[in-house]
Design a protein around this motif. Structure first.
Motif, PDB file in Angstrom:
ATOM      1  N   ILE A 187      -9.764 -79.916  -0.015  1.00 40.35           N
ATOM      2  CA  ILE A 187      -8.926 -78.683  -0.141  1.00 40.35           C
ATOM      3  C   ILE A 187      -7.674 -78.601   0.428  1.00 40.35           C
ATOM      4  N   SER A 188      -6.980 -79.841   1.123  1.00 40.07           N
ATOM      5  CA  SER A 188      -6.131 -79.993   1.635  1.00 40.07           C
ATOM      6  C   SER A 188      -5.384 -81.016   0.742  1.00 40.07           C
ATOM      7  N   LEU A 189      -4.685 -80.759  -0.123  1.00 37.27           N
ATOM      8  CA  LEU A 189      -3.867 -81.842  -0.962  1.00 37.27           C
ATOM      9  C   LEU A 189      -2.535 -82.018  -0.653  1.00 37.27           C
ATOM     10  N   PHE A 190      -2.002 -82.981  -0.924  1.00 38.72           N
ATOM     11  CA  PHE A 190      -0.688 -83.625  -0.103  1.00 38.72           C
ATOM     12  C   PHE A 190       0.289 -84.043  -1.480  1.00 38.72           C
ATOM     13  N   GLY A 191      -0.052 -83.690  -2.842  1.00 36.74           N
ATOM     14  CA  GLY A 191       0.839 -83.814  -3.612  1.00 36.74           C
ATOM     15  C   GLY A 191       0.626 -85.002  -4.386  1.00 36.74           C
ATOM     16  N   ALA A 370      -3.535 -96.726   5.068  1.00 40.68           N
ATOM     17  CA  ALA A 370      -4.861 -95.882   5.506  1.00 40.68           C
ATOM     18  C   ALA A 370      -4.729 -94.459   4.383  1.00 40.68           C
ATOM     19  N   ALA A 371      -3.598 -93.857   4.677  1.00 45.46           N
ATOM     20  CA  ALA A 371      -3.281 -92.592   4.331  1.00 45.46           C
ATOM     21  C   ALA A 371      -2.941 -92.592   2.762  1.00 45.46           C
ATOM     22  N   LEU A 372      -2.396 -93.655   2.212  1.00 43.33           N
ATOM     23  CA  LEU A 372      -2.425 -93.656   0.573  1.00 43.33           C
ATOM     24  C   LEU A 372      -3.896 -93.793   0.081  1.00 43.33           C
ATOM     25  N   ASP A 373      -4.609 -94.670   0.804  1.00 43.02           N
ATOM     26  CA  ASP A 373      -5.877 -95.078   0.111  1.00 43.02           C
ATOM     27  C   ASP A 373      -6.700 -93.706   0.353  1.00 43.02           C
ATOM     28  N   TYR A 374      -6.851 -92.975   1.303  1.00 44.29           N
ATOM     29  CA  TYR A 374      -7.432 -91.785   1.488  1.00 44.29           C
ATOM     30  C   TYR A 374      -6.937 -90.914   0.563  1.00 44.29           C
ATOM     31  N   VAL A 375      -5.933 -90.506   0.299  1.00 52.56           N
ATOM     32  CA  VAL A 375      -5.433 -89.687  -0.489  1.00 52.56           C
ATOM     33  C   VAL A 375      -5.685 -89.808  -2.135  1.00 52.56           C
ATOM     34  N   GLU A 376      -5.568 -91.242  -2.518  1.00 51.57           N
ATOM     35  CA  GLU A 376      -5.981 -91.762  -3.682  1.00 51.57           C
ATOM     36  C   GLU A 376      -7.228 -91.815  -4.174  1.00 51.57           C
ATOM     37  N   ASN A 377      -8.258 -91.769  -3.127  1.00 50.41           N
ATOM     38  CA  ASN A 377      -9.809 -92.070  -3.644  1.00 50.41           C
ATOM     39  C   ASN A 377     -10.529 -90.741  -3.011  1.00 50.41           C
ATOM     40  N   GLY A 379     -10.711 -87.719  -4.627  1.00 50.07           N
ATOM     41  CA  GLY A 379     -11.156 -87.101  -5.880  1.00 50.07           C
ATOM     42  C   GLY A 379     -10.027 -85.878  -6.079  1.00 50.07           C
ATOM     43  N   GLY A 380      -9.598 -85.286  -5.015  1.00 52.30           N
ATOM     44  CA  GLY A 380      -8.120 -84.283  -5.296  1.00 52.30           C
ATOM     45  C   GLY A 380      -8.730 -83.132  -5.890  1.00 52.30           C
ATOM     46  N   ARG A 382      -9.409 -82.364  -8.905  1.00 54.33           N
ATOM     47  CA  ARG A 382     -10.563 -82.586 -10.048  1.00 54.33           C
ATOM     48  C   ARG A 382     -11.706 -82.127  -9.322  1.00 54.33           C
ATOM     49  N   ARG A 383     -12.061 -82.738  -8.062  1.00 51.97           N
ATOM     50  CA  ARG A 383     -13.099 -82.543  -7.420  1.00 51.97           C
ATOM     51  C   ARG A 383     -13.472 -81.025  -7.207  1.00 51.97           C
ATOM     52  N   VAL A 384     -12.525 -80.267  -6.627  1.00 54.26           N
ATOM     53  CA  VAL A 384     -12.552 -78.905  -6.104  1.00 54.26           C
ATOM     54  C   VAL A 384     -13.014 -78.174  -7.409  1.00 54.26           C
ATOM     55  N   GLU A 385     -12.157 -78.529  -8.609  1.00 58.36           N
ATOM     56  CA  GLU A 385     -12.318 -77.823  -9.594  1.00 58.36           C
ATOM     57  C   GLU A 385     -13.831 -77.813 -10.573  1.00 58.36           C
ATOM     58  N   ALA A 386     -14.577 -79.166 -10.187  1.00 59.44           N
ATOM     59  CA  ALA A 386     -15.839 -79.462 -10.754  1.00 59.44           C
ATOM     60  C   ALA A 386     -16.908 -78.645  -9.800  1.00 59.44           C
ATOM     61  N   PHE A 387     -16.628 -78.442  -8.504  1.00 56.09           N
ATOM     62  CA  PHE A 387     -17.364 -77.884  -7.641  1.00 56.09           C
ATOM     63  C   PHE A 387     -17.418 -76.253  -7.973  1.00 56.09           C
ATOM     64  N   LEU A 388     -16.198 -75.656  -8.025  1.00 52.15           N
ATOM     65  CA  LEU A 388     -15.893 -74.345  -8.565  1.00 52.15           C
ATOM     66  C   LEU A 388     -16.785 -74.000  -9.915  1.00 52.15           C
ATOM     67  N   LEU A 389     -16.708 -74.788 -10.772  1.00 55.95           N
ATOM     68  CA  LEU A 389     -17.159 -74.687 -12.215  1.00 55.95           C
ATOM     69  C   LEU A 389     -18.795 -74.715 -12.052  1.00 55.95           C
ATOM     70  N   ASN A 390     -19.287 -75.722 -11.125  1.00 55.73           N
ATOM     71  CA  ASN A 390     -20.866 -75.651 -10.914  1.00 55.73           C
ATOM     72  C   ASN A 390     -21.254 -74.436 -10.499  1.00 55.73           C
ATOM     73  N   LEU A 391     -20.341 -73.891  -9.515  1.00 57.90           N
ATOM     74  CA  LEU A 391     -20.995 -72.758  -8.930  1.00 57.90           C
ATOM     75  C   LEU A 391     -20.746 -71.663  -9.856  1.00 57.90           C
ATOM     76  N   GLN A 392     -19.896 -71.505 -10.562  1.00 52.62           N
ATOM     77  CA  GLN A 392     -20.005 -70.508 -11.641  1.00 52.62           C
ATOM     78  C   GLN A 392     -20.991 -70.698 -12.463  1.00 52.62           C
ATOM     79  N   VAL A 393     -21.490 -71.797 -13.079  1.00 54.36           N
ATOM     80  CA  VAL A 393     -22.836 -71.740 -13.969  1.00 54.36           C
ATOM     81  C   VAL A 393     -23.769 -71.295 -12.864  1.00 54.36           C
ATOM     82  N   GLU A 394     -23.980 -71.554 -11.990  1.00 55.94           N
ATOM     83  CA  GLU A 394     -25.207 -71.085 -11.082  1.00 55.94           C
ATOM     84  C   GLU A 394     -25.006 -69.646 -11.180  1.00 55.94           C
ATOM     85  N   ALA A 395     -23.786 -69.221 -10.704  1.00 54.83           N
ATOM     86  CA  ALA A 395     -23.668 -67.607 -10.527  1.00 54.83           C
ATOM     87  C   ALA A 395     -24.247 -66.929 -11.972  1.00 54.83           C
ATOM     88  N   GLU A 396     -23.910 -67.623 -13.130  1.00 54.29           N
ATOM     89  CA  GLU A 396     -24.277 -67.148 -14.553  1.00 54.29           C
ATOM     90  C   GLU A 396     -25.363 -67.043 -14.625  1.00 54.29           C
TER      91      GLU A 396
END
Length: 442
Positions: A187-191, A370-377, A379-380, A382-396
Motif C-alpha cells: 500500500i506504499s507505492l513508489f511510482g 535492493a530497492a529496485l528489486d523490492y519495488v519490482e517484485n 505486486g504493486g 494490482r495486488r491491492v486491487e485483487a485483495f479489494l476485489l476478493n473482499l467485495q466478492v466475500e461481502a456480496e
C-alpha cells in the motif's frame, strides 16, 4: 469498484510519508479503472489550501466555505476546511454524507485519524466495506508505541472487513498487542520509475526530512556539530516545531529547505540520507525512496526501519521513545521525553561512508539494487486491487444485517459492469475457486 479514502490529513500537498503513500495508492487504483474519491482536510487559509489552486495538474471543481473539491490524476478530492489540524467533527460529518452520496464498495480508513472518529463513522455505517490502512503506530489505540490506549477503539478494528499493513513489523505488532490479524500489502507505492541514480560521493548534503523530536532531530543536530566541514540539509514538515527550527538555524552548516512534493528535487542534492527515528516507524517511506536513487541511508534500529533497509547497512542503535505524556505540542502532537542518545555509532558510520569512496559506491549500488528489486517484485497496485476485489466478492456473499445501505441483488452486476476485462477475469477466477472450495466442503 467505487473506492472512498478518508484521512484526517492533507491529501495534496502530501508532506508526510503516510499521506503521500495514500495518494500514490489512490492514483494507481484510479489508473486501473476504479472510481476513487478522497475525504481529507485543508486548513483554512493555510499554505496547503493555497497550493490546491493554480497548479496545472489540479482541476478545481468547486469551492465553498465548507469544502474544496478538485480532481488530481483521476481522483476526486473533497478537502474539508478545518480551523485546526485536529478538528475532526466537521470531517466526520462530511464523511458520513459522502458515504451515503457516493455509496462506495470499499471505504479505506487511514491510521491518520485522531480519536478514530472516521473509523467509528465508517464501521457504524458499513463495517463489511471498511478496510483499515495501518501506517502509523502512534495513532493505533493499543500497544506500547501508541499515544493513547483505547480498548473501545480497538474493538472498532475487529468489526472492519480487513486490516492492511505496510510490513511485517506492523503485522506482528497488531497480533502481539491486540490479537488482530492483518494483511501485508504494497500500500506504499513508489511510482513506475525510472528512478534516477543520484548517489554521489563527492558532493551533496547529509539530509533529513521532518527533523523533530520523534524523528531524531537530536542525532541530526549532534552530527552537524561533529562534522562542521560537511553540509547538512533539513526539510521541516509536519512534526518540526518552532524550537526545532531555532536549533537548526543556529548551525552554520545546516541549510533549511522548504518541503517539496517531488522528492527528486531533494534527492538530486543529497549525498547521505539520515533517518534516525526514535519512535516506532511502521516502515519509513523515505528510506526506500532514497535507496531507489542510490543514496546511502543511515537509519535507526526501531520499528519497521530494519525491514525498510532491505538488508543493506546501516541500521544503527538508538534509545527509543518510551511512551507519551498526556499533552500535545504546538503542532497538536503528543509530547514525549526524549532519551539521551549515544552518537558514536552514527559518527563512525557517517565518517566511513564519506571518507572511503569504494565503500560509499558499494553501499550506493547495493541500496539501489535492493530497492529496485523490492519495488519490482511485490505486486504493486494490482495486488491491492485483487485483495479489494476478493473482499467485495466475500461481502456480496455474506448476509450482513448492519450493512447500510442494504446490499441489493443487482449490486454485483452493477459493479462488474464498470470493471475492465482483466478485472472481470480476476473476479471470475476468484469466484470459481470459491465455488470449488464450497463443493469440496460439502
Amino acid at each position: 469498484m467505487k473506492l472512498l479514502l478518508a484521512q484526517n490529513a492533507s491529501y495534496y500537498p502530501a508532506l508526510g510519508g503516510a499521506n503521500k503513500s495514500n495518494r500514490t495508492l489512490m492514483e494507481a487504483l484510479s489508473r486501473l479503472g476504479h472510481e476513487c474519491r478522497v475525504v481529507s482536510t485543508a486548513l483554512v487559509n493555510s499554505a496547503s489550501e493555497q497550493d490546491q489552486r493554480g497548479v496545472g495538474e489540479i482541476e478545481v471543481i468547486s469551492s465553498s466555505p465548507e469544502v474544496s473539491v478538485f480532481n488530481l490524476k483521476g481522483v476526486a478530492i473533497h478537502a474539508v476546511k478545518v480551523r485546526a489540524a485536529m478538528d475532526s467533527a466537521r470531517l466526520k460529518d462530511y464523511l458520513i454524507r459522502q458515504m451515503k452520496e457516493f455509496a462506495p464498495d470499499r471505504i479505506l480508513i487511514s491510521t491518520e485519524d485522531v480519536g478514530h472518529v472516521l473509523l467509528e463513522a465508517a464501521v457504524k455505517s458499513a463495517p463489511s466495506r471498511v478496510v483499515y490502512l495501518a501506517r502509523t503506530t502512534l495513532y493505533l489505540p493499543f500497544g506500547p508505541d501508541c499515544f493513547l490506549e483505547a480498548p473501545d477503539k480497538t474493538e472498532l478494528l475487529r468489526k472492519a472487513a480487513a486490516i492492511v499493513v505496510v510490513g511485517d513489523y506492523l503485522k506482528d505488532y497488531m497480533w502481539q498487542w491486540a490479537k488482530l490479524k492483518a494483511e501485508v500489502l504494497p500500500i506504499s507505492l513508489f511510482g513506475d520509475g525510472p528512478f534516477p541514480d543520484f548517489g554521489n560521493f563527492d558532493k551533496g548534503y547529509v539530509a533529513m526530512v521532518n527533523p523533530c523530536a520523534y524523528k531524531g532531530i537530536s542525532i541530526f543536530l549532534e552530527l552537524a556539530r561533529s562534522f562542521p566541514e560537511l553540509s547538512f540539509a533539513a526539510i521541516p514538515t509536519w512534526g518540526t516545531t518552532s524550537e526545532d527550527m531555532k536549533a537548526l538555524m543556529e548551525l552554520k552548516n545546516v541549510r533549511i529547505f522548504d518541503p517539496v512534493d517531488d522528492m527528486n528535487k531533494l534527492f538530486c542534492q543529497t549525498r547521505v540520507m539520515l533517518v534516525p527515528s526514535l519512535w516506532a516507524e511502521a516502515k519509513s517511506r523515505t528510506i526506500v525512496e532514497a535507496m531507489l536513487r542510490g543514496i546511502p541511508v543511515l537509519a535507526s534500529d526501531v520499528g519497521g526501519n530494519p525491514e525498510a533497509k532491505l538488508g543493506v547497512e546501516y541500521v544503527l542503535p538508538v534509545n527509543p521513545i518510551n511512551g507519551y505524556k498526556q499533552a500535545v505540542d504546538e503542532r497538536s502532537l503528543p509530547v514525549s521525553d526524549i532519551p539521551e542518545q549515544h552518537i558514536q555509532p552514527w559518527q563512525e558510520a557517517l565518517r566511513r561512508l564519506l571518507s572511503v569512496r569504494e565503500h560509499y559506491e558499494d553501499v550506493s549500488r547495493r541500496s539501489r539494487e535492493a530497492a529496485l528489486d523490492y519495488v519490482e517484485n511485490r505486486g504493486g497496485s494490482r495486488r491491492v486491487e485483487a485483495f479489494l476485489l476478493n473482499l467485495q466478492v466475500e461481502a456480496e456473499n455474506t448476509q450482513q444485517s448492519d450493512l447500510v445501505p442494504a446490499v441489493k441483488e443487482n449490486t454485483v452486476a452493477q459493479m462488474t459492469d464498470k470493471l475492465t476485462p482483466a478485472q472481470k477475469a480476476l473476479l471470475a477466477l476468484r469466484l470459481n475457486k470459491k465455488n470449488q472450495s464450497r463443493g469440496n466442503d460439502q
